[in-house]
Scaffold this active site. Structure first.
Site, PDB file in Angstrom:
ATOM      1  N   TYR A  56       3.704  -7.654  13.906  1.00  0.00           N
ATOM      2  CA  TYR A  56       2.559  -8.385  12.941  1.00  0.00           C
ATOM      3  C   TYR A  56       2.005  -9.760  13.366  1.00  0.00           C
ATOM      4  O   TYR A  56       2.848 -10.699  12.925  1.00  0.00           O
ATOM      5  CB  TYR A  56       3.206  -8.242  11.511  1.00  0.00           C
ATOM      6  CG  TYR A  56       3.745  -6.853  11.010  1.00  0.00           C
ATOM      7  CD1 TYR A  56       3.114  -5.879  11.561  1.00  0.00           C
ATOM      8  CD2 TYR A  56       4.514  -6.726  10.070  1.00  0.00           C
ATOM      9  CE1 TYR A  56       3.759  -4.410  11.120  1.00  0.00           C
ATOM     10  CE2 TYR A  56       5.067  -5.515   9.499  1.00  0.00           C
ATOM     11  CZ  TYR A  56       4.491  -4.340  10.236  1.00  0.00           C
ATOM     12  OH  TYR A  56       5.077  -3.023   9.716  1.00  0.00           O
ATOM     13  N   HIS A 124      10.753   0.157  15.668  1.00  0.00           N
ATOM     14  CA  HIS A 124       9.376   0.390  14.693  1.00  0.00           C
ATOM     15  C   HIS A 124       8.767   1.646  15.249  1.00  0.00           C
ATOM     16  O   HIS A 124       8.035   2.271  14.453  1.00  0.00           O
ATOM     17  CB  HIS A 124       8.562  -0.687  15.411  1.00  0.00           C
ATOM     18  CG  HIS A 124       7.256  -1.245  14.433  1.00  0.00           C
ATOM     19  ND1 HIS A 124       6.821  -2.334  14.437  1.00  0.00           N
ATOM     20  CD2 HIS A 124       6.808  -0.302  13.521  1.00  0.00           C
ATOM     21  CE1 HIS A 124       5.965  -2.359  13.335  1.00  0.00           C
ATOM     22  NE2 HIS A 124       5.769  -1.238  12.678  1.00  0.00           N
ATOM     23  N   PHE A 209      -6.049   2.404  -0.973  1.00  0.00           N
ATOM     24  CA  PHE A 209      -6.906   3.597  -1.463  1.00  0.00           C
ATOM     25  C   PHE A 209      -6.330   3.992  -2.997  1.00  0.00           C
ATOM     26  O   PHE A 209      -7.533   4.159  -3.643  1.00  0.00           O
ATOM     27  CB  PHE A 209      -6.917   4.855  -0.536  1.00  0.00           C
ATOM     28  CG  PHE A 209      -8.227   5.361  -0.415  1.00  0.00           C
ATOM     29  CD1 PHE A 209      -9.233   5.462  -1.446  1.00  0.00           C
ATOM     30  CD2 PHE A 209      -8.657   5.870   0.925  1.00  0.00           C
ATOM     31  CE1 PHE A 209     -10.575   5.947  -1.235  1.00  0.00           C
ATOM     32  CE2 PHE A 209      -9.871   6.366   1.125  1.00  0.00           C
ATOM     33  CZ  PHE A 209     -10.798   6.588  -0.075  1.00  0.00           C
TER      34      PHE A 209
HETATM   35  N1  LIG Z   1       6.797   0.865   9.770  1.00  0.00           N
HETATM   36  C1  LIG Z   1       5.534   1.044  10.102  1.00  0.00           C
HETATM   37  O1  LIG Z   1       4.992   1.466  11.035  1.00  0.00           O
HETATM   38  C2  LIG Z   1       4.474   0.538   9.007  1.00  0.00           C
HETATM   39  C3  LIG Z   1       3.339   0.655   8.963  1.00  0.00           C
HETATM   40  C4  LIG Z   1       2.532   0.238   8.078  1.00  0.00           C
HETATM   41  C5  LIG Z   1       3.010  -0.879   7.442  1.00  0.00           C
HETATM   42  N2  LIG Z   1       4.218  -1.195   7.073  1.00  0.00           N
HETATM   43  C6  LIG Z   1       4.899  -1.775   5.967  1.00  0.00           C
HETATM   44  O2  LIG Z   1       4.697  -1.208   4.913  1.00  0.00           O
HETATM   45  C7  LIG Z   1       3.920  -2.161   3.894  1.00  0.00           C
HETATM   46  C8  LIG Z   1       3.010  -1.639   3.207  1.00  0.00           C
HETATM   47  O3  LIG Z   1       2.092  -0.878   3.689  1.00  0.00           O
HETATM   48  P1  LIG Z   1       0.670  -1.079   3.695  1.00  0.00           P
HETATM   49  O4  LIG Z   1       0.329  -2.813   3.744  1.00  0.00           O
HETATM   50  O5  LIG Z   1       0.081  -0.551   5.126  1.00  0.00           O
HETATM   51  O6  LIG Z   1      -0.134  -0.519   2.901  1.00  0.00           O
HETATM   52  P2  LIG Z   1      -0.091  -0.402   1.088  1.00  0.00           P
HETATM   53  O7  LIG Z   1       0.945  -1.044   0.444  1.00  0.00           O
HETATM   54  O8  LIG Z   1      -0.210   1.016   0.692  1.00  0.00           O
HETATM   55  O9  LIG Z   1      -1.429  -1.131   0.588  1.00  0.00           O
HETATM   56  C9  LIG Z   1      -1.715  -2.526   1.064  1.00  0.00           C
HETATM   57  C10 LIG Z   1      -3.306  -2.717   0.668  1.00  0.00           C
HETATM   58  O10 LIG Z   1      -3.412  -2.368  -0.914  1.00  0.00           O
HETATM   59  C11 LIG Z   1      -3.797  -3.676  -1.348  1.00  0.00           C
HETATM   60  N3  LIG Z   1      -3.131  -3.793  -2.730  1.00  0.00           N
HETATM   61  C12 LIG Z   1      -1.787  -4.031  -2.754  1.00  0.00           C
HETATM   62  N4  LIG Z   1      -1.620  -3.876  -4.040  1.00  0.00           N
HETATM   63  C13 LIG Z   1      -2.677  -3.862  -4.798  1.00  0.00           C
HETATM   64  C14 LIG Z   1      -2.908  -3.702  -6.230  1.00  0.00           C
HETATM   65  N5  LIG Z   1      -1.979  -3.758  -6.984  1.00  0.00           N
HETATM   66  N6  LIG Z   1      -4.484  -3.497  -6.516  1.00  0.00           N
HETATM   67  C15 LIG Z   1      -5.148  -3.330  -5.530  1.00  0.00           C
HETATM   68  N7  LIG Z   1      -4.954  -3.356  -4.168  1.00  0.00           N
HETATM   69  C16 LIG Z   1      -3.750  -3.379  -3.812  1.00  0.00           C
HETATM   70  C17 LIG Z   1      -3.555  -4.819  -0.403  1.00  0.00           C
HETATM   71  O11 LIG Z   1      -4.342  -6.068  -0.524  1.00  0.00           O
HETATM   72  P3  LIG Z   1      -4.131  -7.407  -0.715  1.00  0.00           P
HETATM   73  O12 LIG Z   1      -3.059  -7.913   0.259  1.00  0.00           O
HETATM   74  O13 LIG Z   1      -5.427  -8.158  -0.548  1.00  0.00           O
HETATM   75  O14 LIG Z   1      -3.536  -7.286  -2.287  1.00  0.00           O
HETATM   76  C18 LIG Z   1      -3.365  -4.243   1.206  1.00  0.00           C
HETATM   77  O15 LIG Z   1      -4.864  -4.021   1.262  1.00  0.00           O
HETATM   78  C19 LIG Z   1       3.476  -3.194   5.005  1.00  0.00           C
HETATM   79  O16 LIG Z   1       3.069  -4.674   4.302  1.00  0.00           O
HETATM   80  C20 LIG Z   1       4.374  -3.251   6.164  1.00  0.00           C
HETATM   81  O17 LIG Z   1       5.448  -4.159   5.701  1.00  0.00           O
HETATM   82  C21 LIG Z   1       5.037  -0.396   8.024  1.00  0.00           C
END
Ligand SMILES: NC(=O)c1ccc[n+]([C@@H]2O[C@H](COP(=O)([O-])OP(=O)(O)OC[C@H]3O[C@@H](n4cnc5c(N)ncnc54)[C@H](OP(=O)(O)O)[C@@H]3O)[C@@H](O)[C@H]2O)c1
Length: 325
Positions: A56, A124, A209
């Site tokens: 990241y 990962h 989404f």
């Molecule tokens: N192992 C892997 O391959 C892998 C892949 C992807 C992600 N991850 C991990 O999983 C974590 C979470 O996944 P993700 O960040 O991809 O997706 P997510 O948690 O599904 O969604 C994050 C998105 O939603 C927005 N958001 C969060 N809370 C919100 C709310 N209450 N209202 C409106 N919008 C909101 C965030 O924007 P803002 O930040 O602007 O609030 C961001 O754009 C990551 O941070 C990472 O640590 C791991």
């Protein structure tokens, strides 16, 4: 906040994904001060599981967490990941889980995170060039040395999970899982339950989404990786918007926000599951963490479970080639 066990590792049942603070999404890296406040607020609210990875940034997200956790390290179950940076010259976004690369990676992560141990160290992505037994053995050595507490895998298939677990018990598998992405239910989740391995769902909000706040891809910066994600383009986008709207109407009925409903549905799938919603904003970490107190009725859970899966692949073709399904 309630706490659960991923195998024998106790964590808050809602964690915090830190990726978007530095990488991947609109606004990443533009307000580190708010990101650090978000981490601190999460800790105040009882969140213990915090998730990052060396890729990241690369590196900048771990550095940010290192700053945020100064003086607070012992409040956190700190999780990071190796294997998407090849330190032997090929660089970022190259799979390398060879024991030599794991050893190099861990030293960098420890330094950036400002700690002498990582609580949960995930591979990962599975590296087809390195037998998983070798990777598991290398992490086992780090555990014996006290540099790592527990071993995890991310987006690994059932066979890899079983083989790895034979060499070094796997504490958690981190894979994409949400109302939008339910692929692991059929083959992976049963293996995790059989072997007593915890599940850490990533992108539990469907990359934003499912919160109902994504209405158009015009909202995204040029370098937001959702711009070329199939779920966020063309007809798929319109269909997924309709699904997000269904979650929103159920949320209105439940007196919660759509994001909270998406998280509450995940939590209802078992007490071996700890999602890590990602945000870089204090107000949203407060909203997401409060999902711990949202209880949906059996009928509401059924309605959510009956929603069709999201339209379109959850990864670009290049990213999908790195997944083991
Ligand atoms: N192992 C892997 O391959 C892998 C892949 C992807 C992600 N991850 C991990 O999983 C974590 C979470 O996944 P993700 O960040 O991809 O997706 P997510 O948690 O599904 O969604 C994050 C998105 O939603 C927005 N958001 C969060 N809370 C919100 C709310 N209450 N209202 C409106 N919008 C909101 C965030 O924007 P803002 O930040 O602007 O609030 C961001 O754009 C990551 O941070 C990472 O640590 C791991």
């Amino acid at each position: 906040m309630r706490y659960i066990k991923l195998r024998d590792l106790e964590v808050s049942r809602i964690g915090l994904g830190a990726m978007g603070m530095s990488h991947g999404y609109t606004g990443s890296g533009t307000d580190d001060a708010e990101s650090i406040r978000t981490v601190h607020r999460a800790l105040e609210l009882g969140v213990t599981l915090i998730d990052t990875a060396e890729i990241y940034g690369p590196y900048t997200n771990e550095e940010l967490l290192g700053r945020a956790l100064k003086g607070r390290r012992d409040q956190v179950v700190l999780a990071t990941k190796f294997g998407l940076v090849s330190h032997a010259g090929e660089g970022a976004w190259n799979l390398d889980s060879s024991p030599a690369n794991v050893r190099t990676a861990v030293e960098g992560s420890l330094k950036r995170l400002g700690t002498d141990h990582i609580d949960l160290y995930y591979q990962h992505r599975v590296d087809p060039k390195t037998p998983i037994e070798e990777t598991a053995g290398a992490v086992g050595e780090l555990i014996a040395e006290g540099k790592v507490r527990a071993f995890g895998l991310s987006e690994a298939g059932p066979d890899t999970i079983r083989r790895a677990h034979t060499v070094q018990p796997v504490t958690a598998v981190q894979s994409e899982y949400s109302l939008f992405t339910r692929g692991i239910e059929e083959r992976v989740l049963p293996v995790l339950r059989e072997l007593n391995i915890g599940l850490v769902p990533f992108s539990p909000l469907g990359r934003g989404f499912l919160t109902g706040t994504v209405r158009s891809t015009d909202q995204f910066d040029e370098n937001d990786f959702r711009r070329d994600n199939p779920r966020f383009t063309g007809e798929n986008f319109r269909r997924n918007l309709a699904l997000a709207d269904e979650v929103k109407s159920l949320a209105d009925e439940a007196g919660a926000t759509p994001g909270q409903v998406a998280l509450a549905w995940l939590l209802a799938q078992g007490d071996d599951i700890a999602p890590i919603p990602g945000t870089k904003r204090v107000s949203r970490v407060e909203e997401n963490t409060a999902a711990d107190a949202v209880t949906l009725t059996a009928e509401q859970l059924d309605r959510l479970s009956s929603l069709p899966p999201a339209a379109g692949a959850t990864h670009t073709e290049a990213q999908a080639r790195m997944l083991e399904r």
